[in-house]
Motif scaffolding. Sequence first.
Motif, short mmCIF file in Angstrom:
data_model
loop_
_atom_site.label_atom_id
_atom_site.label_comp_id
_atom_site.label_asym_id
_atom_site.label_seq_id
_atom_site.Cartn_x
_atom_site.Cartn_y
_atom_site.Cartn_z
N SER D 69 29.73 44.49 41.02
CA SER D 69 30.64 44.67 42.14
C SER D 69 30.10 45.80 43.01
N ASP D 70 29.83 45.52 44.29
CA ASP D 70 29.25 46.57 45.15
C ASP D 70 30.11 47.82 45.21
N HIS D 71 31.42 47.65 45.09
CA HIS D 71 32.31 48.81 45.25
C HIS D 71 32.77 49.39 43.91
N ASP D 72 32.21 48.91 42.81
CA ASP D 72 32.57 49.46 41.51
C ASP D 72 31.39 49.36 40.56
N PRO D 73 30.59 50.42 40.50
CA PRO D 73 29.37 50.37 39.68
C PRO D 73 29.65 50.22 38.19
N ARG D 74 30.89 50.45 37.77
CA ARG D 74 31.20 50.31 36.35
C ARG D 74 31.07 48.87 35.88
N VAL D 75 31.21 47.93 36.78
CA VAL D 75 31.16 46.52 36.38
C VAL D 75 29.77 46.15 35.88
N LEU D 76 28.75 46.58 36.60
CA LEU D 76 27.38 46.33 36.15
C LEU D 76 27.04 47.21 34.95
N ALA D 77 27.52 48.43 34.95
CA ALA D 77 27.08 49.40 33.94
C ALA D 77 27.70 49.15 32.57
N ASP D 78 28.91 48.65 32.55
CA ASP D 78 29.62 48.52 31.27
C ASP D 78 29.66 47.05 30.85
N PRO D 79 28.91 46.69 29.82
CA PRO D 79 28.86 45.27 29.44
C PRO D 79 30.23 44.74 29.01
N ALA D 80 31.11 45.60 28.56
CA ALA D 80 32.44 45.12 28.16
C ALA D 80 33.28 44.73 29.37
N VAL D 81 32.90 45.17 30.54
CA VAL D 81 33.66 44.87 31.74
C VAL D 81 32.98 43.79 32.58
N GLY D 82 31.69 43.91 32.79
CA GLY D 82 31.01 42.97 33.69
C GLY D 82 30.62 41.65 33.04
N GLN D 83 30.46 41.63 31.73
CA GLN D 83 30.01 40.42 31.04
C GLN D 83 31.21 39.66 30.47
#
Lengths: 260, 260, 260, 260
Positions: D69-83
Amino acid sequence: MTLRGWTLPQTATGRSAIVAPPPWHYSGEIIAVDFTASPEAAAALLPSGMVPVPEGTASVVFADWCSASDHDPRVLADPAVGQYREAYVVLHVIRGDKKVGRVPFIWVDSELSLLRGQIQGFPKKLGQIAMTRPVDIGRGGVRRQTGSTFSAHATSHGRRVLTASVTLDGSSDRLPRAATLPLVHTRLFPAIDRPEPAVHELQLGAIANFECGTVHTGSATLALGATEYEEIEALGPVSVGRGYVFSMAFSVTGGKVEPA
Amino acid sequence: MTLRGWTLPQTATGRSAIVAPPPWHYSGEIIAVDFTASPEAAAALLPSGMVPVPEGTASVVFADWCSASDHDPRVLADPAVGQYREAYVVLHVIRGDKKVGRVPFIWVDSELSLLRGQIQGFPKKLGQIAMTRPVDIGRGGVRRQTGSTFSAHATSHGRRVLTASVTLDGSSDRLPRAATLPLVHTRLFPAIDRPEPAVHELQLGAIANFECGTVHTGSATLALGATEYEEIEALGPVSVGRGYVFSMAFSVTGGKVEPA
Amino acid sequence: MTLRGWTLPQTATGRSAIVAPPPWHYSGEIIAVDFTASPEAAAALLPSGMVPVPEGTASVVFADWCSASDHDPRVLADPAVGQYREAYVVLHVIRGDKKVGRVPFIWVDSELSLLRGQIQGFPKKLGQIAMTRPVDIGRGGVRRQTGSTFSAHATSHGRRVLTASVTLDGSSDRLPRAATLPLVHTRLFPAIDRPEPAVHELQLGAIANFECGTVHTGSATLALGATEYEEIEALGPVSVGRGYVFSMAFSVTGGKVEPA
Amino acid sequence: MTLRGWTLPQTATGRSAIVAPPPWHYSGEIIAVDFTASPEAAAALLPSGMVPVPEGTASVVFADWCSASDHDPRVLADPAVGQYREAYVVLHVIRGDKKVGRVPFIWVDSELSLLRGQIQGFPKKLGQIAMTRPVDIGRGGVRRQTGSTFSAHATSHGRRVLTASVTLDGSSDRLPRAATLPLVHTRLFPAIDRPEPAVHELQLGAIANFECGTVHTGSATLALGATEYEEIEALGPVSVGRGYVFSMAFSVTGGKVEPA
């Protein structure tokens, strides 16, 4: 150093072990349904020395437990550890000249109970269990009263294995068989360096402090479902009997073993 | 064709929709703890028009719910759908000349409740909630009596956000604030084709059939925890107040909205 | 009748048993971080006959496994059964005159792996494991290339126990220690009728078909967290070493046991 | 104060909101199966203005996503959230003079994706999704090569709703329909103070950066299952077509809405 712990993981303190030794205490809410099982299917689930009762009766039991452990106060204190739900089948069985109960399948939603069960010889698997819990006020739930329907179901491997309901129509002075038959389990732990098991023995739990609340009874429904990983659906049910909703409590103080 | 369903998914029958419209009914077991929050942290969680009460009080509430829906009998009938647990913070707030409650954070372990809550403006996230449930017989659990400790905790994103306990020492004639302050929520649903939200309004639930059982009270503990995804730990607690264990029931028959 | 099954539940067919005997095959994606542990804390986790290596090194390993079982084709065929994630600590240890690895704590998100591990002496508990998996196209994930950060974390009992990351800056010809030290486990199964365990022995797995892909290396971060149920946080880390991202595969064909 | 957050919960910083606005990026591994659906059952799932294609084709898609998510780097960084994983049905549909796709049912194992989907008009429910992921080394998994079988299944409400497999026999230059039909969704958000919905509109996602890897094809199996909460099983399948295993990536930069 000398590591402590009744089970793994062992550490210097012993406080990381998943299971502490008995005594263990249980207080639970039960939804149970009697049924008649296919005699062939029931026999195929019994070890030598046990045969189904001639009338072919069996029970399905759902339990919402609170549990405690004399040697681990965290079990009582932490609801995420001591509380759990399980669902199981009890075959009514003749062993020698006695009626006993045998649990061929059981599912539980708790790590502690899974391993504590395996140690006793309960063949526990993980599953998802849902049970109606009664309410005393309001319209959001059902009461423990005539006309109320208590529902319960269990899922294993993403498939529904047990679906049951009890619609209350009275109460009973007699305890259901599922609560009174002593259970005979098989403790089984494989060896890793040879084909024969490291532990293979029958186990009869030492039960104390048995208590039972009012036994609400009613008409019941029951469906058994199939998965690739269980063999429960062959049991039928051939016919469905009465259902029961009650509170039950007991302690396990240890167990007695016999050759398998 | 004309598809039916108060929420997605819509179908010809409407029976696939996750949420049916109110009335909804709730019967629950509550563990609540009052605390004093950091005034700055509380203010940073309030929309314009609301300020923390001068005394800075707030509550943490854990609830084990049974719920029902007049337009969907499956909610009452299926314990996997109607029953769930949630945990939330209520800030005690002044809005105009009234004391109201505002819920900045809430976690729930149910899909139905997550979406039903978002529709009302509860900022629900998924979490794992554990709560001591009392027992009436046996030694496996705790009783609703003096000296008993009720524990509760909530985990979000793999981190503990709330840990609380109440050790009972009496009962009270007065309902805890957490149960009586009317809640003012913000309904918020984004547009996808423009920056401004599609829905952004305040919501006050229409509550009926409120009932409360005996309010057991006691001394309490409370810890708030941090995650990368919530901002609860800034609230403190500055000090921890009394704790409460009680049954509560009510119905939601709809809601009233005002501009945000 | 004679019941079959390497583990419970046993049935006439044997196909309900949770675990079939080895050979077992594993193909996994690994994220590992080396660290230096507190020597006292490491020693407190080792059985007699093992001491920490003088330099105090240890590793944290996260693995996303596909697994197969020669005697149970369902493990390979059903991704819900054969695939799982786990996270563990490996202490680098001297035993006699050899360097070996010892796993004091390990969490896994799979029933099959939990019990298969307990049989080998892995002290497995259930946990929630998250790991960055690399992508080859698009902007939704990270690539296995210089500058990419791989993250991993593990939660036990609602609390974060391991949080790690590796930011790739190159590759290595050498395998990380965590992949090459032979592991020495303790098989432990309690008796139910006496205090002494029914099984208590050391176990060294018989490993075959070891393979490893390119070992991507990088700078690492690591945090150990506390719960009421584990004793990992005492390990530190005193300092954090290099991180590794690689594929690894091997087979377990059985094991050798020695007195504990 | 002015609270920030594209969705609830809103705070002063905005960093507690579950979903940040697009652009969103997706990189995923796909297992898809084409099938022919019952025309009546398909029509019963379509809003006015859409009819099934005459040939009655449809697809089931399983996706294992990494997202950012361009506006929330945690989505890419945290596999529990982005995957996360999801499974859905795509009906091939005529709308006006165009072929489009319509998703009547979709299950996902992620809170972020559930709510991000509801905002776009995906009728997402929570479910448990399993998918074979390929391996490159060892014997623990299957390779992306001729003869390999990829399996996938989805469970909703404790019942299996989708079970599929693809046994690879080649590759294709053409993308499967499931990947190329533009999807037309219905955004639906109820009002709480009146029967008419607050938001009810069609939504066509703005898609960019579409990429696809090699499309492996094969023979397929598919079974649709029933629950009390979905109406998928009426679709059949009447017949099962080809299966596909491939990587896919794209970005969602926003959406266009039209009256429903």
